[in-house]
Design a protein around this motif. Structure first.
Motif, short mmCIF file in Angstrom:
data_model
loop_
_atom_site.label_atom_id
_atom_site.label_comp_id
_atom_site.label_asym_id
_atom_site.label_seq_id
_atom_site.Cartn_x
_atom_site.Cartn_y
_atom_site.Cartn_z
N GLU A 106 19.60 8.86 -1.33
CA GLU A 106 19.12 8.92 0.00
C GLU A 106 19.07 8.41 1.36
O GLU A 106 19.18 8.12 2.79
CB GLU A 106 18.06 9.83 0.09
N HIS A 107 18.80 7.04 1.06
CA HIS A 107 18.04 5.64 1.68
C HIS A 107 19.03 4.27 1.10
O HIS A 107 18.32 3.83 0.61
CB HIS A 107 17.30 5.52 1.91
N PHE A 148 6.81 5.11 -2.87
CA PHE A 148 7.20 4.67 -1.10
C PHE A 148 7.95 5.60 -0.37
O PHE A 148 8.54 6.92 -0.41
CB PHE A 148 8.83 4.26 -1.94
N ASP A 149 7.24 5.08 1.11
CA ASP A 149 7.83 6.06 2.11
C ASP A 149 9.05 5.12 2.81
O ASP A 149 8.85 3.55 3.80
CB ASP A 149 6.95 5.57 2.64
N THR A 173 6.02 2.11 3.61
CA THR A 173 4.57 1.87 3.28
C THR A 173 5.18 1.75 1.64
O THR A 173 5.79 2.84 1.40
CB THR A 173 3.79 2.58 3.72
N PHE A 174 3.97 1.90 0.97
CA PHE A 174 4.34 2.70 -0.87
C PHE A 174 2.49 3.05 -0.73
O PHE A 174 1.47 2.02 -0.35
CB PHE A 174 4.76 1.51 -1.61
N PHE A 175 2.38 3.55 -1.69
CA PHE A 175 1.15 3.67 -2.31
C PHE A 175 0.92 3.66 -4.39
O PHE A 175 2.30 4.55 -4.67
CB PHE A 175 0.41 4.92 -2.08
N ALA A 176 -0.28 2.66 -4.49
CA ALA A 176 -0.12 2.88 -6.16
C ALA A 176 -1.62 3.49 -6.26
O ALA A 176 -1.90 3.08 -5.99
CB ALA A 176 0.33 1.37 -6.21
N GLY A 191 0.42 -0.50 0.25
CA GLY A 191 0.68 -1.43 0.44
C GLY A 191 2.11 -1.51 1.41
O GLY A 191 2.07 -0.47 1.91
N ARG A 192 2.53 -2.66 2.00
CA ARG A 192 3.79 -2.48 2.39
C ARG A 192 5.21 -3.44 2.38
O ARG A 192 4.48 -4.04 1.07
CB ARG A 192 3.92 -2.78 3.95
#
Length: 232
Positions: free
Chosen positions: A140-141, A178-179, A184-187, A206-207
């Protein structure tokens, strides 16, 4: 040496970043640093020395005089009192990011070549739901190597985790999402974390970015705010 570090694009203003796309000859190391890498091959000595040069230039931005930055038990950089930071180096890139301890709680950065990793490596560092998400992102990306970004994000997570805990963290001890639009991301941590700023540490925000043939990730938590501990 860049006048404005590439990785600065994914860091807050209080984080001082210095990077370079090539090793620098004749970097002067402190004797203790030179001893650490005395038995290393030339390539490893060059990347170590250049990364330390970046670290000292970054610390100079904080008004910290030149001094050794030795590796600890797990290879983590041991920063001078009053300094919080992180170092990364990969083929064609070296960077160091620092902040004063009054401003920074922890920092974790990582850079990797923007190319895919082998199936075996991906399976070793991820869970099935993460691999499924990576496949969706690739469809998709398309653009960055999402599997390599996952690896990089988990490296940044570990580098942010270790100074707070002094404990090892396996790749499978955190799941990363991930966004792809916001960068951005989230762990989410799958192990019990310490209490940070009065509450349990359950994850890191994070980014990320992809540029110059690299994927880069960063986590930077301010000592004045717990925003980077929240899901973005």
């Amino acid at each position: 040496m860049n006048t404005e570090a590439l990785i600065a694009n994914i860091l807050p203003p209080w984080a001082m970043a210095v990077d370079t796309f090539e090793d620098h000859a004749n970097v002067r190391l402190f004797p203790a640093e030179a001893e650490v890498i005395s038995r290393s091959v030339a390539k490893k000595r060059a990347e170590f020395a250049t990364a330390r040069m970046c670290a000292r230039k970054a610390m100079e931005s904080l008004g910290v005089p030149p001094q050794p930055v030795l590796p600890g038990v797990r290879g983590e950089p041991q920063w001078p009192r009053g300094v919080v930071g992180s170092i990364t180096h990969c083929t064609g890139y070296r960077a160091a990011v620092v902040g004063s301890s009054a401003e920074a709680l922890t920092i974790g950065i990582d850079a990797e070549p923007d190319k895919g990793i082998s199936t075996g490596v991906l399976e070793a560092i991820s869970k099935p739901d993460e691999r499924a998400a990576i496949r969706r992102l690739a469809r998709e990306h398309p653009g960055p190597s999402w599997d390599r970004l996952l690896f990089s994000a988990k490296e940044s997570v570990y580098k942010a985790w270790f100074p707070l805990t002094k404990r090892w963290l396996d790749f499978e001890s955190a799941t990363v999402t991930f966004d792809p639009v916001r960068g951005t991301f989230f762990a989410r941590l799958l192990v019990t974390g310490p209490s940070v700023m009065g509450r349990p540490l359950t994850g890191f925000s994070g980014r990320w970015m992809a540029s110059h043939g690299l994927v880069l990730t960063a986590i930077a938590i301010s000592a004045r705010s717990d925003k980077a501990l929240q899901r973005i």
